[in-house]
Design an enzyme around this catalytic site. Structure first.
Site, PDB file in Angstrom:
ATOM      1  N   ARG A  77       0.844  -1.202   0.000  1.00 14.35           N
ATOM      2  CA  ARG A  77       0.000   0.000   0.000  1.00 14.35           C
ATOM      3  C   ARG A  77       0.876   1.247   0.000  1.00 14.35           C
ATOM      4  O   ARG A  77       0.603   2.209  -0.728  1.00 14.35           O
ATOM      5  CB  ARG A  77      -0.933   0.003   1.221  1.00 14.35           C
ATOM      6  CG  ARG A  77      -2.010  -1.058   1.161  1.00 14.35           C
ATOM      7  CD  ARG A  77      -2.910  -1.029   2.390  1.00 14.35           C
ATOM      8  NE  ARG A  77      -3.791   0.130   2.392  1.00 14.35           N
ATOM      9  CZ  ARG A  77      -4.599   0.433   3.395  1.00 14.35           C
ATOM     10  NH1 ARG A  77      -4.622  -0.316   4.495  1.00 14.35           N
ATOM     11  NH2 ARG A  77      -5.385   1.501   3.328  1.00 14.35           N
ATOM     12  N   CYS A 101      -1.744   5.858   9.390  1.00 13.94           N
ATOM     13  CA  CYS A 101      -2.040   4.613   8.672  1.00 13.94           C
ATOM     14  C   CYS A 101      -3.032   4.952   7.571  1.00 13.94           C
ATOM     15  O   CYS A 101      -2.849   5.925   6.853  1.00 13.94           O
ATOM     16  CB  CYS A 101      -2.584   3.565   9.640  1.00 13.94           C
ATOM     17  SG  CYS A 101      -4.034   4.122  10.586  1.00 13.94           S
TER      18      CYS A 101
END
Length: 280
Positions: free
Chosen positions: A178, A237
């Site tokens: 990611r 995050c």
């Protein structure tokens, strides 16, 4: 109080009158999973409804903004948590679901006796901790006095200001795929904030899914921080939930807790901010 609780210590704590055990499993089947089987005495908390105040527009605070303080106070009362409660939280994803998030929220309002169960639901089941089904009866408690978030929070403007400043450090705890923009299962754009360093939260755990020792984590993060103070470090995050796993790991290591960027990638990537993607 140490922030991580060894599962073998749980049975003795279960005898305490002031213990509040909280099931923080998340996901679409979380509540039905709780009702089917949970640790005996555990009350259920909903990440989306109780530990966040979700807006339709994720560009304003991301996917899991913190709830208003009054709402959080009401949530704590609904869970039977008072200022004197010893709170133990667990989930089924090595504390990355919502247990670390609730730990951070409680620590941030000054609650002293709060711990996350190492190994979570699976570890408790493995050692034979008693299980229940259905819903638990919650002890009636007065409203929990909540005045402010005491732990440091960074907003998007601050992150943009310091992300490429060598005297500061922005840590992205998402997995490497990611971060590198190779995949994005949740948000609209794959990539990362320019200047952010990738330190996946999974690296806080051993091969069995338990937290590394405080000594190991301290050595690891002191190397990463390279002398920077906690107010010079921002952790994020996707939506401000799993970032708390790394804040928990750092607290476990005896380090000061850095700033949390709650909006995280889900907010940043929806605001026409500079981004490092696979294409660039």
């Amino acid at each position: 109080m140490k922030p991580i609780l060894d599962v073998n210590e749980l049975p003795s704590l279960a005898q305490l009158e002031n213990l509040v055990l909280v099931d923080a499993r998340a996901g679409k089947d979380a509540k039905s999973n709780y009702e089917a089987k949970h640790l005996q005495g555990a009350v259920y908390v909903d990440l989306d409804l109780q530990l966040a105040h979700i807006d339709e527009d994720f560009s304003k605070g991301g996917r899991h903004p913190l709830p208003p303080l009054k709402q959080f106070s009401e949530t704590l009362s609904a869970l039977g948590i008072s200022e004197k409660s010893h709170v133990v939280i667990y989930d089924d994803k090595n504390a990355s679901n919502a247990s670390a998030r609730l730990w951070w929220m409680l620590a941030s309002i000054g609650h002293k006796n709060v711990q996350v169960l190492d190994g979570g639901f699976q570890a408790a089941e493995k050692v034979g901790f008693p299980m229940s089904s259905g819903m638990e009866t919650v002890k009636k408690t007065p409203p929990y006095p909540v005045e402010k978030w005491m732990l440091s929070i960074a907003n998007m403007a601050e992150v943009e200001k310091v992300s490429q400043d060598k005297d500061h450090l922005v840590i992205d705890v998402r997995d490497a795929n990611r971060y590198h923009g190779e995949t994005e299962p949740i948000d609209l754009v794959a990539g990362h904030i320019p200047g952010a360093n990738n330190v996946p939260f999974t690296e806080n755990l051993d091969e069995d899914g338990f937290f590394l020792s405080p000594e190991t984590l301290k050595k690891k993060y002191e190397g990463i921080l390279a002398g920077r103070k906690s107010n010079e470090v921002i952790v994020h995050c996707g939506s401000g939930v799993t970032a708390c796993h790394t804040l928990l790991a750092m607290a476990h290591a005896g380090l000061e807790i850095p700033k949390l960027y709650v909006g995280s990638w889900s907010e940043w990537s929806r605001n026409n901010k500079p981004m490092v993607t696979k294409e660039n």
